[in-house]
Design a protein around this motif. Structure first.
Motif, PDB file in Angstrom:
ATOM      1  N   LEU A  52       0.812  -1.213   0.000  1.00 24.41           N
ATOM      2  CA  LEU A  52       0.000   0.000   0.000  1.00 24.41           C
ATOM      3  C   LEU A  52       0.849   1.268   0.000  1.00 24.41           C
ATOM      4  N   GLY A  53       1.996   1.238   0.670  1.00 19.43           N
ATOM      5  CA  GLY A  53       2.816   2.433   0.809  1.00 19.43           C
ATOM      6  C   GLY A  53       3.849   2.568  -0.288  1.00 19.43           C
ATOM      7  N   LEU A  54       3.420   2.985  -1.475  1.00 19.20           N
ATOM      8  CA  LEU A  54       4.325   3.126  -2.616  1.00 19.20           C
ATOM      9  C   LEU A  54       4.845   4.556  -2.696  1.00 19.20           C
ATOM     10  N   PRO A  55       6.042   4.763  -3.263  1.00 15.48           N
ATOM     11  CA  PRO A  55       6.664   6.095  -3.228  1.00 15.48           C
ATOM     12  C   PRO A  55       5.915   7.161  -4.014  1.00 15.48           C
ATOM     13  N   ASP A  56       5.126   6.779  -5.026  1.00 10.94           N
ATOM     14  CA  ASP A  56       4.433   7.780  -5.835  1.00 10.94           C
ATOM     15  C   ASP A  56       2.912   7.693  -5.718  1.00 10.94           C
ATOM     16  N   ARG A  88      -7.433  -2.656   6.623  1.00 13.17           N
ATOM     17  CA  ARG A  88      -7.704  -4.047   6.228  1.00 13.17           C
ATOM     18  C   ARG A  88      -9.124  -4.171   5.664  1.00 13.17           C
ATOM     19  N   ILE A  89     -10.066  -3.577   6.354  1.00 10.67           N
ATOM     20  CA  ILE A  89     -11.459  -3.630   5.905  1.00 10.67           C
ATOM     21  C   ILE A  89     -11.606  -2.951   4.548  1.00 10.67           C
ATOM     22  N   LYS A  90     -10.964  -1.783   4.388  1.00 10.21           N
ATOM     23  CA  LYS A  90     -11.041  -1.049   3.122  1.00 10.21           C
ATOM     24  C   LYS A  90     -10.503  -1.888   1.975  1.00 10.21           C
ATOM     25  N   GLY A  91      -9.365  -2.539   2.185  1.00 15.98           N
ATOM     26  CA  GLY A  91      -8.778  -3.357   1.133  1.00 15.98           C
ATOM     27  C   GLY A  91      -9.687  -4.496   0.710  1.00 15.98           C
ATOM     28  N   LEU A  92     -10.268  -5.173   1.677  1.00 16.55           N
ATOM     29  CA  LEU A  92     -11.162  -6.297   1.369  1.00 16.55           C
ATOM     30  C   LEU A  92     -12.454  -5.798   0.734  1.00 16.55           C
ATOM     31  N   ASP A  98      -7.135 -11.103  -0.042  1.00 17.57           N
ATOM     32  CA  ASP A  98      -6.569 -11.412   1.272  1.00 17.57           C
ATOM     33  C   ASP A  98      -5.689 -10.250   1.705  1.00 17.57           C
ATOM     34  N   TYR A  99      -5.262 -10.308   2.955  1.00 20.08           N
ATOM     35  CA  TYR A  99      -4.491  -9.231   3.570  1.00 20.08           C
ATOM     36  C   TYR A  99      -3.447  -9.870   4.462  1.00 20.08           C
ATOM     37  N   LEU A 100      -2.178  -9.533   4.235  1.00 22.65           N
ATOM     38  CA  LEU A 100      -1.098 -10.129   5.013  1.00 22.65           C
ATOM     39  C   LEU A 100      -0.216  -9.021   5.573  1.00 22.65           C
TER      40      LEU A 100
END
Length: 225
Positions: A52-56, A88-92, A98-100
């Motif tokens: 989720l935390g990408l530089p751009d 986590r909820i937002k991603g699903l 899935d979320y790891l």
């Protein structure tokens, strides 16, 4: 299967690459949101491992773009150091499979990928019995009457992909993309796919009739069951 790793932490990305490559997956990388979006626009993937935390930008934007595209069934596993339950909820909710949370075990990642494969293809376990041939997705083996067939890596991958998509016509282009990776890096006009399929069919036919393994003229192949 074809996997896109969207991760800017290069040491982790390369560690996942080595581990999953040893498990038979075809790996591509995207270090930024922009490059991930470019690759997703061009190629289909069996799995997208998405930080989720990408530089751009935020990985959620990549997920939104993917889910807005028609006829896509790429499985997405979010990999992130964010611990908030809301993330986590937002991603699903937005379509991730899935979320790891980081740090994670590579063996757990692989187990979750196999679980998604089973759910996606309605399998109870990591084995598929097709006309007496037993295909083990996890161990990457094919056997008949308890005798293991001597398939090459590509022959197994072709058979695996066709079996998981049984009763559906799989185009040569789709087979190329999922077994060899980036379609821009292969010559789709060559007959190398047909050569591998011919060799695979010959090995299967040596132990049992293969009339269920169909060539669909000018399109691709289909396994009927």
């Amino acid at each position: 299967m074809n996997v896109l790793i969207v991760e800017d932490e290069k040491s982790l990305a390369l560690e996942m690459d080595e581990f999953l490559s040893n498990e038979g997956f075809i790996i591509e990388h995207a270090w930024k949101k922009s490059s991930a979006e470019e690759k997703i626009f061009v190629n289909n993937y069996d799995f997208i491992l998405l930080d989720l935390g990408l530089p751009d930008g935020d990985g959620f934007e990549v997920l939104k773009q993917l889910k807005a595209m028609k006829d896509r069934d790429d499985a997405v596993i979010i990999l992130t150091a964010r611990s908030a339950v809301d993330d986590r909820i937002k991603g699903l909710d937005e379509g991730a499979d899935d979320y790891l949370p980081k740090p994670f075990s590579l063996n757990e990642l692989l187990a979750r990928m196999h679980a998604i494969i089973r759910r996606k293809h309605k399998l109870e376990k990591n084995e598929v019995n097709i006309h007496g041939f037993l295909l083990n997705i996890q161990n990457r083996t094919v056997s008949f009457n308890d005798e293991r067939l001597n398939l090459t890596k590509k022959e197994f991958e072709i058979f695996n992909y066709l079996v998981l998509n049984k009763n559906r016509v799989v185009s040569r282009m789709s087979l190329t993309e999922h077994v060899w990776g980036d379609i821009l890096e292969v010559n789709s006009d060559s007959n190398f796919v047909d050569v591998h399929v011919k060799n695979l069919r010959k090995k299967l036919a040596a132990v049992s009739p293969t009339d269920w393994f169909e060539t669909v003229r000018s399109i691709g192949y289909r396994i009927n069951c």
